[in-house]
Write a protein that holds these residues in place. Sequence first.
Motif, PDB file in Angstrom:
ATOM      1  N   LEU A 260       0.831  -1.194   0.000  1.00 23.01           N
ATOM      2  CA  LEU A 260       0.000   0.000   0.000  1.00 23.01           C
ATOM      3  C   LEU A 260       0.872   1.252   0.000  1.00 23.01           C
ATOM      4  O   LEU A 260       2.020   1.222   0.458  1.00 23.01           O
ATOM      5  CB  LEU A 260      -0.892   0.027   1.243  1.00 23.01           C
ATOM      6  CG  LEU A 260      -2.150  -0.831   1.244  1.00 23.01           C
ATOM      7  CD1 LEU A 260      -2.660  -1.019   2.664  1.00 23.01           C
ATOM      8  CD2 LEU A 260      -3.227  -0.189   0.375  1.00 23.01           C
ATOM      9  N   LEU A 261       0.327   2.340  -0.519  1.00 19.05           N
ATOM     10  CA  LEU A 261       1.009   3.615  -0.360  1.00 19.05           C
ATOM     11  C   LEU A 261       1.016   3.959   1.129  1.00 19.05           C
ATOM     12  O   LEU A 261       0.002   3.835   1.812  1.00 19.05           O
ATOM     13  CB  LEU A 261       0.281   4.706  -1.139  1.00 19.05           C
ATOM     14  CG  LEU A 261       0.372   4.650  -2.671  1.00 19.05           C
ATOM     15  CD1 LEU A 261      -0.483   5.741  -3.284  1.00 19.05           C
ATOM     16  CD2 LEU A 261       1.814   4.773  -3.135  1.00 19.05           C
ATOM     17  N   GLU A 262       2.150   4.387   1.622  1.00 18.71           N
ATOM     18  CA  GLU A 262       2.267   4.734   3.033  1.00 18.71           C
ATOM     19  C   GLU A 262       1.812   6.169   3.260  1.00 18.71           C
ATOM     20  O   GLU A 262       1.650   6.949   2.314  1.00 18.71           O
ATOM     21  CB  GLU A 262       3.719   4.549   3.474  1.00 18.71           C
ATOM     22  CG  GLU A 262       4.209   3.109   3.343  1.00 18.71           C
ATOM     23  CD  GLU A 262       5.682   2.956   3.661  1.00 18.71           C
ATOM     24  OE1 GLU A 262       6.335   4.000   3.948  1.00 18.71           O
ATOM     25  OE2 GLU A 262       6.188   1.823   3.614  1.00 18.71           O
ATOM     26  N   GLU A 263       1.579   6.503   4.515  1.00 20.35           N
ATOM     27  CA  GLU A 263       1.121   7.846   4.838  1.00 20.35           C
ATOM     28  C   GLU A 263       2.134   8.883   4.348  1.00 20.35           C
ATOM     29  O   GLU A 263       3.332   8.763   4.571  1.00 20.35           O
ATOM     30  CB  GLU A 263       0.947   7.986   6.353  1.00 20.35           C
ATOM     31  CG  GLU A 263       0.341   9.317   6.769  1.00 20.35           C
ATOM     32  CD  GLU A 263       0.058   9.392   8.254  1.00 20.35           C
ATOM     33  OE1 GLU A 263      -0.317  10.475   8.727  1.00 20.35           O
ATOM     34  OE2 GLU A 263       0.221   8.346   8.940  1.00 20.35           O
ATOM     35  N   GLY A 264       1.620   9.853   3.618  1.00 17.34           N
ATOM     36  CA  GLY A 264       2.479  10.906   3.083  1.00 17.34           C
ATOM     37  C   GLY A 264       3.027  10.600   1.704  1.00 17.34           C
ATOM     38  O   GLY A 264       3.669  11.458   1.099  1.00 17.34           O
ATOM     39  N   GLU A 265       2.793   9.384   1.192  1.00 14.44           N
ATOM     40  CA  GLU A 265       3.270   9.015  -0.140  1.00 14.44           C
ATOM     41  C   GLU A 265       2.207   9.320  -1.194  1.00 14.44           C
ATOM     42  O   GLU A 265       1.014   9.300  -0.918  1.00 14.44           O
ATOM     43  CB  GLU A 265       3.618   7.527  -0.199  1.00 14.44           C
ATOM     44  CG  GLU A 265       4.907   7.150   0.491  1.00 14.44           C
ATOM     45  CD  GLU A 265       5.272   5.691   0.259  1.00 14.44           C
ATOM     46  OE1 GLU A 265       6.462   5.373   0.322  1.00 14.44           O
ATOM     47  OE2 GLU A 265       4.342   4.867   0.029  1.00 14.44           O
ATOM     48  N   ARG A 266       2.695   9.534  -2.408  1.00 13.21           N
ATOM     49  CA  ARG A 266       1.790   9.681  -3.552  1.00 13.21           C
ATOM     50  C   ARG A 266       2.457   9.098  -4.785  1.00 13.21           C
ATOM     51  O   ARG A 266       3.693   9.099  -4.907  1.00 13.21           O
ATOM     52  CB  ARG A 266       1.433  11.147  -3.782  1.00 13.21           C
ATOM     53  CG  ARG A 266       2.587  12.008  -4.274  1.00 13.21           C
ATOM     54  CD  ARG A 266       2.163  13.457  -4.457  1.00 13.21           C
ATOM     55  NE  ARG A 266       3.242  14.275  -5.008  1.00 13.21           N
ATOM     56  CZ  ARG A 266       3.426  14.481  -6.315  1.00 13.21           C
ATOM     57  NH1 ARG A 266       2.598  13.934  -7.197  1.00 13.21           N
ATOM     58  NH2 ARG A 266       4.431  15.235  -6.738  1.00 13.21           N
ATOM     59  N   LEU A 267       1.619   8.580  -5.670  1.00 12.12           N
ATOM     60  CA  LEU A 267       2.126   8.021  -6.918  1.00 12.12           C
ATOM     61  C   LEU A 267       2.418   9.162  -7.887  1.00 12.12           C
ATOM     62  O   LEU A 267       1.581  10.054  -8.086  1.00 12.12           O
ATOM     63  CB  LEU A 267       1.084   7.072  -7.514  1.00 12.12           C
ATOM     64  CG  LEU A 267       1.470   6.337  -8.794  1.00 12.12           C
ATOM     65  CD1 LEU A 267       2.654   5.405  -8.542  1.00 12.12           C
ATOM     66  CD2 LEU A 267       0.275   5.539  -9.326  1.00 12.12           C
ATOM     67  N   VAL A 268       3.608   9.141  -8.477  1.00 13.89           N
ATOM     68  CA  VAL A 268       4.038  10.226  -9.361  1.00 13.89           C
ATOM     69  C   VAL A 268       3.905   9.850 -10.830  1.00 13.89           C
ATOM     70  O   VAL A 268       3.438  10.647 -11.655  1.00 13.89           O
ATOM     71  CB  VAL A 268       5.496  10.628  -9.055  1.00 13.89           C
ATOM     72  CG1 VAL A 268       5.994  11.674 -10.050  1.00 13.89           C
ATOM     73  CG2 VAL A 268       5.614  11.145  -7.630  1.00 13.89           C
ATOM     74  N   SER A 269       4.306   8.626 -11.182  1.00 11.68           N
ATOM     75  CA  SER A 269       4.243   8.223 -12.588  1.00 11.68           C
ATOM     76  C   SER A 269       4.298   6.709 -12.712  1.00 11.68           C
ATOM     77  O   SER A 269       4.702   6.009 -11.776  1.00 11.68           O
ATOM     78  CB  SER A 269       5.388   8.852 -13.397  1.00 11.68           C
ATOM     79  OG  SER A 269       6.639   8.319 -12.976  1.00 11.68           O
ATOM     80  N   LEU A 270       3.896   6.230 -13.892  1.00 11.18           N
ATOM     81  CA  LEU A 270       3.944   4.808 -14.215  1.00 11.18           C
ATOM     82  C   LEU A 270       4.597   4.640 -15.576  1.00 11.18           C
ATOM     83  O   LEU A 270       4.401   5.453 -16.483  1.00 11.18           O
ATOM     84  CB  LEU A 270       2.527   4.210 -14.253  1.00 11.18           C
ATOM     85  CG  LEU A 270       1.737   4.166 -12.943  1.00 11.18           C
ATOM     86  CD1 LEU A 270       0.285   3.783 -13.219  1.00 11.18           C
ATOM     87  CD2 LEU A 270       2.379   3.188 -11.967  1.00 11.18           C
ATOM     88  N   SER A 271       5.340   3.547 -15.721  1.00  8.49           N
ATOM     89  CA  SER A 271       5.936   3.219 -17.016  1.00  8.49           C
ATOM     90  C   SER A 271       6.141   1.711 -17.071  1.00  8.49           C
ATOM     91  O   SER A 271       5.895   0.998 -16.107  1.00  8.49           O
ATOM     92  CB  SER A 271       7.270   3.966 -17.223  1.00  8.49           C
ATOM     93  OG  SER A 271       8.199   3.618 -16.198  1.00  8.49           O
ATOM     94  N   GLY A 272       6.612   1.247 -18.216  1.00  6.06           N
ATOM     95  CA  GLY A 272       6.838  -0.190 -18.372  1.00  6.06           C
ATOM     96  C   GLY A 272       5.724  -0.854 -19.137  1.00  6.06           C
ATOM     97  O   GLY A 272       5.199  -0.310 -20.117  1.00  6.06           O
ATOM     98  N   GLY A 273       5.321  -2.030 -18.665  1.00 10.80           N
ATOM     99  CA  GLY A 273       4.292  -2.784 -19.356  1.00 10.80           C
ATOM    100  C   GLY A 273       3.822  -3.947 -18.513  1.00 10.80           C
ATOM    101  O   GLY A 273       4.201  -4.077 -17.341  1.00 10.80           O
ATOM    102  N   PRO A 274       3.004  -4.827 -19.088  1.00  4.77           N
ATOM    103  CA  PRO A 274       2.452  -5.952 -18.337  1.00  4.77           C
ATOM    104  C   PRO A 274       3.545  -6.817 -17.710  1.00  4.77           C
ATOM    105  O   PRO A 274       4.473  -7.251 -18.385  1.00  4.77           O
ATOM    106  CB  PRO A 274       1.676  -6.736 -19.404  1.00  4.77           C
ATOM    107  CG  PRO A 274       1.365  -5.734 -20.462  1.00  4.77           C
ATOM    108  CD  PRO A 274       2.537  -4.806 -20.484  1.00  4.77           C
ATOM    109  N   GLY A 275       3.464  -7.013 -16.407  1.00  3.07           N
ATOM    110  CA  GLY A 275       4.426  -7.854 -15.718  1.00  3.07           C
ATOM    111  C   GLY A 275       5.721  -7.163 -15.350  1.00  3.07           C
ATOM    112  O   GLY A 275       6.571  -7.754 -14.676  1.00  3.07           O
ATOM    113  N   ALA A 276       5.894  -5.918 -15.768  1.00  6.28           N
ATOM    114  CA  ALA A 276       7.131  -5.177 -15.468  1.00  6.28           C
ATOM    115  C   ALA A 276       6.820  -3.692 -15.414  1.00  6.28           C
ATOM    116  O   ALA A 276       7.106  -2.936 -16.341  1.00  6.28           O
ATOM    117  CB  ALA A 276       8.194  -5.460 -16.522  1.00  6.28           C
ATOM    118  N   VAL A 277       6.215  -3.281 -14.315  1.00  5.15           N
ATOM    119  CA  VAL A 277       5.784  -1.896 -14.164  1.00  5.15           C
ATOM    120  C   VAL A 277       6.761  -1.158 -13.261  1.00  5.15           C
ATOM    121  O   VAL A 277       7.163  -1.669 -12.211  1.00  5.15           O
ATOM    122  CB  VAL A 277       4.363  -1.821 -13.559  1.00  5.15           C
ATOM    123  CG1 VAL A 277       3.934  -0.369 -13.385  1.00  5.15           C
ATOM    124  CG2 VAL A 277       3.367  -2.570 -14.448  1.00  5.15           C
TER     125      VAL A 277
END
Length: 276
Positions: free
Chosen positions: A168-185
């Motif tokens: 899980l995202l921990e307190e104070g964390e946020r998702l910034v970006s995603l890249s890659g593909g299926p099975g390798a994100v």
Amino acid sequence: MSKLIVVGGGPAGLTAAFYAVRRRLEVLLVSPELGGQARHQSTLPGFEEHRVIRGGDLVARFARELEYLGYPVRTGAVAQVRAAVDGFRVRLAAGQELDARAVILATGSRASRLGVPGEAELFQKGLYGSAASYAHLFLDKSVLVAGLGARARAAAAELSAAGAQARLLEEGERLVSLSGGPGAVQAVVEGPAGRKLLDVDGVFNALEPSPNSGPVSGLAELDGAGWVRVDSRCRTSCPGLFAAGDVTDVHREQVLVAMGEGAKAFLSAVEYLEGR
């Protein structure tokens, strides 16, 4: 005037329309498109196809059968359903109005967006929605659950119970970006200590979805989040108006559940139309 109008062409709506046509009931299906969210096929690398029951395949079979039976369909979005003499009046966004003695609302819900770079490119190709639908396919694999609150915790618990290594995202964390593909994100997460790169097999969007219940706002009872309240027989607070699938307060975001609810809503609508 139709006896029954089904609003929505996803799993619940298609199933309700299928049962109505098979019973030779005068029915009209109104939807911008057929299939709903089940149209989006997921790419899951390394998994044997026989382990995956694809909801889109089931929905497509129903749609083909309905086309073969020659059922009536009106393409368009519904703006409002309101009470009228001897039933209901359904107003389309384009302005046309249709009348029916009973209505089944099956407009589903819409996912909340993460709003990060790479989200659109990885949708269903490394970034998934329903943990309940895919958890069993992530045995011994690492996943990131993007979201906060009860829904995120429930998704992480579902994945962990299926043998996935869920984070899980921990307190104070946020998702910034995603890249890659299926099975390798590659997920970039920012927190109080700075940014870090997480290499995971998949990411699950656990943000709360929103119900497409606008057309019956003011006509049927909604809960505090806007989901249509229904009883065990898919009846709303408005006699003659039924609801099924992910627009209701018993939404489960699973195709088979929605299809079952669509069949149940149809049976309840028949009882209403026949005065039982």
